[in-house]
Design a protein around this motif. Structure first.
Motif, PDB file in Angstrom:
ATOM      1  N   ALA A 150       0.854  -1.191   0.000  1.00 17.19           N
ATOM      2  CA  ALA A 150       0.000   0.000   0.000  1.00 17.19           C
ATOM      3  C   ALA A 150       0.889   1.239   0.000  1.00 17.19           C
ATOM      4  O   ALA A 150       1.950   1.253   0.621  1.00 17.19           O
ATOM      5  CB  ALA A 150      -0.894  -0.005   1.232  1.00 17.19           C
ATOM      6  N   THR A 151       0.451   2.242  -0.729  1.00 17.20           N
ATOM      7  CA  THR A 151       1.187   3.516  -0.741  1.00 17.20           C
ATOM      8  C   THR A 151       0.277   4.609  -0.207  1.00 17.20           C
ATOM      9  O   THR A 151      -0.946   4.545  -0.395  1.00 17.20           O
ATOM     10  CB  THR A 151       1.612   3.913  -2.166  1.00 17.20           C
ATOM     11  OG1 THR A 151       0.435   4.316  -2.900  1.00 17.20           O
ATOM     12  CG2 THR A 151       2.285   2.769  -2.912  1.00 17.20           C
ATOM     13  N   GLY A 152       0.848   5.592   0.436  1.00 20.14           N
ATOM     14  CA  GLY A 152       0.046   6.745   0.859  1.00 20.14           C
ATOM     15  C   GLY A 152       0.503   7.335   2.182  1.00 20.14           C
ATOM     16  O   GLY A 152       0.549   6.635   3.195  1.00 20.14           O
ATOM     17  N   ASP A 153       0.820   8.643   2.185  1.00 25.06           N
ATOM     18  CA  ASP A 153       1.262   9.320   3.405  1.00 25.06           C
ATOM     19  C   ASP A 153       0.156   9.437   4.439  1.00 25.06           C
ATOM     20  O   ASP A 153       0.418   9.683   5.606  1.00 25.06           O
ATOM     21  CB  ASP A 153       1.770  10.733   3.046  1.00 25.06           C
ATOM     22  CG  ASP A 153       3.110  10.680   2.333  1.00 25.06           C
ATOM     23  OD1 ASP A 153       3.796   9.640   2.448  1.00 25.06           O
ATOM     24  OD2 ASP A 153       3.464  11.662   1.657  1.00 25.06           O
ATOM     25  N   GLU A 154      -1.096   9.287   3.985  1.00 31.42           N
ATOM     26  CA  GLU A 154      -2.210   9.441   4.916  1.00 31.42           C
ATOM     27  C   GLU A 154      -2.510   8.160   5.693  1.00 31.42           C
ATOM     28  O   GLU A 154      -3.349   8.146   6.582  1.00 31.42           O
ATOM     29  CB  GLU A 154      -3.469   9.881   4.140  1.00 31.42           C
ATOM     30  CG  GLU A 154      -4.139   8.816   3.269  1.00 31.42           C
ATOM     31  CD  GLU A 154      -3.474   8.592   1.902  1.00 31.42           C
ATOM     32  OE1 GLU A 154      -2.265   8.785   1.802  1.00 31.42           O
ATOM     33  OE2 GLU A 154      -4.185   8.205   0.964  1.00 31.42           O
ATOM     34  N   LEU A 155      -1.802   7.064   5.356  1.00 30.65           N
ATOM     35  CA  LEU A 155      -2.171   5.764   5.927  1.00 30.65           C
ATOM     36  C   LEU A 155      -1.525   5.527   7.285  1.00 30.65           C
ATOM     37  O   LEU A 155      -0.347   5.826   7.499  1.00 30.65           O
ATOM     38  CB  LEU A 155      -1.756   4.632   4.985  1.00 30.65           C
ATOM     39  CG  LEU A 155      -2.370   4.674   3.592  1.00 30.65           C
ATOM     40  CD1 LEU A 155      -1.876   3.500   2.762  1.00 30.65           C
ATOM     41  CD2 LEU A 155      -3.894   4.671   3.677  1.00 30.65           C
ATOM     42  N   ARG A 193       5.746   5.369   1.554  1.00 35.30           N
ATOM     43  CA  ARG A 193       5.424   6.810   1.575  1.00 35.30           C
ATOM     44  C   ARG A 193       5.333   7.316   0.134  1.00 35.30           C
ATOM     45  O   ARG A 193       5.902   6.719  -0.778  1.00 35.30           O
ATOM     46  CB  ARG A 193       6.511   7.575   2.347  1.00 35.30           C
ATOM     47  CG  ARG A 193       6.637   7.164   3.797  1.00 35.30           C
ATOM     48  CD  ARG A 193       5.389   7.553   4.608  1.00 35.30           C
ATOM     49  NE  ARG A 193       5.107   6.579   5.668  1.00 35.30           N
ATOM     50  CZ  ARG A 193       3.886   6.294   6.116  1.00 35.30           C
ATOM     51  NH1 ARG A 193       2.816   6.860   5.594  1.00 35.30           N
ATOM     52  NH2 ARG A 193       3.720   5.419   7.078  1.00 35.30           N
ATOM     53  N   ASP A 194       4.636   8.430  -0.057  1.00 36.29           N
ATOM     54  CA  ASP A 194       4.460   8.970  -1.418  1.00 36.29           C
ATOM     55  C   ASP A 194       5.737   9.680  -1.846  1.00 36.29           C
ATOM     56  O   ASP A 194       5.771  10.900  -2.025  1.00 36.29           O
ATOM     57  CB  ASP A 194       3.268   9.933  -1.445  1.00 36.29           C
ATOM     58  CG  ASP A 194       1.952   9.198  -1.293  1.00 36.29           C
ATOM     59  OD1 ASP A 194       1.813   8.095  -1.856  1.00 36.29           O
ATOM     60  OD2 ASP A 194       1.067   9.709  -0.592  1.00 36.29           O
ATOM     61  N   GLN A 195       6.764   8.911  -1.996  1.00 40.80           N
ATOM     62  CA  GLN A 195       8.086   9.471  -2.247  1.00 40.80           C
ATOM     63  C   GLN A 195       8.837   8.419  -3.044  1.00 40.80           C
ATOM     64  O   GLN A 195       8.771   7.229  -2.732  1.00 40.80           O
ATOM     65  CB  GLN A 195       8.688   9.724  -0.856  1.00 40.80           C
ATOM     66  CG  GLN A 195       9.933  10.493  -0.790  1.00 40.80           C
ATOM     67  CD  GLN A 195      11.071   9.558  -0.388  1.00 40.80           C
ATOM     68  OE1 GLN A 195      10.905   8.351  -0.242  1.00 40.80           O
ATOM     69  NE2 GLN A 195      12.230  10.150  -0.259  1.00 40.80           N
ATOM     70  N   GLY A 216      -2.940   2.398  -4.516  1.00 45.83           N
ATOM     71  CA  GLY A 216      -2.745   3.849  -4.446  1.00 45.83           C
ATOM     72  C   GLY A 216      -1.586   4.315  -5.307  1.00 45.83           C
ATOM     73  O   GLY A 216      -0.813   3.525  -5.861  1.00 45.83           O
ATOM     74  N   GLY A 217      -1.527   5.652  -5.443  1.00 46.34           N
ATOM     75  CA  GLY A 217      -0.391   6.259  -6.120  1.00 46.34           C
ATOM     76  C   GLY A 217      -0.369   6.109  -7.626  1.00 46.34           C
ATOM     77  O   GLY A 217       0.680   6.283  -8.247  1.00 46.34           O
ATOM     78  N   VAL A 218      -1.529   5.779  -8.242  1.00 47.91           N
ATOM     79  CA  VAL A 218      -1.534   5.637  -9.706  1.00 47.91           C
ATOM     80  C   VAL A 218      -2.427   6.672 -10.396  1.00 47.91           C
ATOM     81  O   VAL A 218      -2.641   6.611 -11.601  1.00 47.91           O
ATOM     82  CB  VAL A 218      -1.946   4.200 -10.164  1.00 47.91           C
ATOM     83  CG1 VAL A 218      -0.855   3.207  -9.830  1.00 47.91           C
ATOM     84  CG2 VAL A 218      -3.281   3.781  -9.570  1.00 47.91           C
ATOM     85  N   TYR A 223       1.833  13.567  -6.262  1.00 51.65           N
ATOM     86  CA  TYR A 223       2.539  12.607  -5.405  1.00 51.65           C
ATOM     87  C   TYR A 223       2.168  11.153  -5.712  1.00 51.65           C
ATOM     88  O   TYR A 223       2.402  10.267  -4.914  1.00 51.65           O
ATOM     89  CB  TYR A 223       2.297  12.957  -3.922  1.00 51.65           C
ATOM     90  CG  TYR A 223       2.867  14.309  -3.610  1.00 51.65           C
ATOM     91  CD1 TYR A 223       4.254  14.475  -3.479  1.00 51.65           C
ATOM     92  CD2 TYR A 223       2.054  15.435  -3.519  1.00 51.65           C
ATOM     93  CE1 TYR A 223       4.802  15.730  -3.254  1.00 51.65           C
ATOM     94  CE2 TYR A 223       2.592  16.684  -3.289  1.00 51.65           C
ATOM     95  CZ  TYR A 223       3.967  16.834  -3.161  1.00 51.65           C
ATOM     96  OH  TYR A 223       4.508  18.067  -2.947  1.00 51.65           O
ATOM     97  N   ASP A 224       1.536  10.952  -6.871  1.00 53.32           N
ATOM     98  CA  ASP A 224       1.255   9.588  -7.316  1.00 53.32           C
ATOM     99  C   ASP A 224       2.472   9.097  -8.087  1.00 53.32           C
ATOM    100  O   ASP A 224       2.612   9.330  -9.287  1.00 53.32           O
ATOM    101  CB  ASP A 224      -0.019   9.563  -8.193  1.00 53.32           C
ATOM    102  CG  ASP A 224      -1.256   9.843  -7.361  1.00 53.32           C
ATOM    103  OD1 ASP A 224      -1.299   9.397  -6.194  1.00 53.32           O
ATOM    104  OD2 ASP A 224      -2.185  10.496  -7.865  1.00 53.32           O
ATOM    105  N   VAL A 225       3.368   8.420  -7.355  1.00 53.26           N
ATOM    106  CA  VAL A 225       4.706   8.169  -7.920  1.00 53.26           C
ATOM    107  C   VAL A 225       4.894   6.754  -8.474  1.00 53.26           C
ATOM    108  O   VAL A 225       5.941   6.453  -9.035  1.00 53.26           O
ATOM    109  CB  VAL A 225       5.806   8.438  -6.853  1.00 53.26           C
ATOM    110  CG1 VAL A 225       5.737   9.879  -6.370  1.00 53.26           C
ATOM    111  CG2 VAL A 225       5.707   7.479  -5.680  1.00 53.26           C
TER     112      VAL A 225
HETATM  113 MG    MG Z   1      -2.175   8.015  -2.550  1.00 55.14          MG
END
Ligand code: MG
Ligand code: AMP
Length: 365
Positions: A150-155, A193-195, A216-218, A223-225
């Motif tokens: 899973a990706t996402g700084d909010e998680l 992380r979104d990095q 996530g991140g697509v 920041y969708d990396v």
């Molecule tokens: Mg995301």
């Protein structure tokens, strides 16, 4: 016993004819059809489990039970409910055809014939077949290992109390359940992380698995990396957008000889895109010869309208009688609505309106 749900690796063949001899499929009397209507002299009985030793002579009937061998000389079975008794004899007034209620030797399978093909995911009926053929152990394919990232700084972890700008990482739980159900072994990685650097490190770790699922991140955000990192790793992209909702930005590709899916992170999108795309890939990777989406048809209880252009998969309830009702939902993040649903109705991208009573396909959950 433990082979249920696994994929058979070597075809299973019949060790003998099925059935192994001609046998009765009714409780009744073995007779010669030409002797009807009788009277027949009852000259003996044969039960399930008896060897086929008794012989029938013209004008005789032999009482027979379901599963018992047909006596030599008999060519049909009449049902016990259709005979009348008369001083120790029986009569059968209705016509009967030769061969009726007899299951012939080898009519279900011949010795040596393939009973279950390699590449079949074993269900309860397959286990019965394998058990009948005396297969106490069978070879099955190893379960593919499926990395879930899973990706996402909010998680935050599900044990945490999230702040109002954070959400618990639920996608890895729904995905792990979907992966296990499709025959894979889920392996959940820490959240990326979104990095780019951190996402790349975790993707490289995940590539030891047989299949990689990212959530996530697509999307198109700054920041969708995920796609950028995958491109840097030399990935080949088969598609990165599909005309469906939810789940439009779904990505499918291959990187370093591993297939991967970039599933959009909104929970509804993650669930739907897994079912529609990733599940088939996983099942085929697991050795299954075919993968079939479980569609059914439902009858709308209310009219339905949508904006054409995208095929929509919306939470719905299908009753046992085939009535189909939408479950109100607020969009892809509305997990409680999906939880209340037992199916997703499938609204065709080319059609705008359905009336109450119209049928519509549904994807069963
Ligand atoms: Mg995301
Ligand atoms: P993304 O696809 O990365 O733009 O994510 C879209 C939204 O989905 C985010 O704003 C989150 O609210 C939600 N989301 C993303 N990843 C997860 C996850 N692992 N678990 C639950 N919700 C998620």
């Amino acid at each position: 016993m433990s082979a249920g749900g696994r994929v058979l690796a070597v075809p299973a063949t019949a060790d003998r004819d099925y059935p192994a001899l001609d046998r009765s499929v009714r409780d009744g009397f073995a007779i010669r059809a030409a002797d009807i209507p009788g009277p027949f002299k009852v000259s003996g009985e044969v039960r399930a489990g008896d060897a086929a030793l008794v012989e029938l002579h013209p004008g005789e009937a032999i009482e027979i039970m379901t599963g018992a061998p047909i006596p030599a000389g008999a060519d049909s079975v009449v049902m016990i409910e259709h005979v009348t008794r008369d001083n120790g004899n029986i009569r059968h007034e209705q016509a009967a055809t030769e061969g009726q209620f007899i299951s012939r030797r080898g009519e279900e399978a011949r010795a040596g014939q393939i009973l279950v093909d390699a590449g079949k995911r074993l269900d309860y009926s397959d286990l019965a077949v394998l058990a009948s053929a005396g297969r106490a152990s069978v070879s099955v394919f190893a379960k593919p290992r499926v990395a879930i990232l899973a990706t996402g700084d909010e998680l935050v972890d599900i044990s945490a109390i999230p702040q109002s700008h954070q959400v618990r990482n639920s996608n890895v739980y729904s995905l792990a359940c979907q992966v296990a159900r499709a025959g894979g072994l889920p392996e959940v990685l820490p959240v990326a992380r979104d990095q780019e650097q951190h996402t790349r490190e975790l993707i490289e770790r995940a590539l030891t698995a047989d299949l990689l699922l990212l959530s996530g991140g697509v999307s198109a955000g700054k920041y969708d990396v995920v796609e950028r990192v995958m491109a840097d790793l030399g990935a080949e992209f088969f598609f990165d957008r599909v005309k469906i909702q939810p789940g439009q930005p779904v990505v499918f590709g291959r990187v370093r000889d591993r297939f991967f899916f970039g599933l959009p992170g909104n929970p509804g999108s993650t669930m739907v895109t897994f079912e529609i795309f990733a599940r088939a890939a996983l099942e085929l990777l697991a050795g299954q010869k075919e993968s079939v989406l479980p569609f059914a048809l439902g009858r709308l209880t209310e009219p339905f309208e949508h904006k054409p252009g995208l095929t929509r998969f919306l939470p719905a309830r299908l009753t046992g009688l085939g009535d189909l009702a939408r479950v109100p939902w607020k969009g892809s993040s509305d997990i409680p609505a999906i939880s209340r649903a037992n199916a997703f109705l499938v609204a065709d991208a080319d059609r705008e309106r359905w009336n109450a009573g119209d049928t519509m396909p549904v994807l069963l959950k």
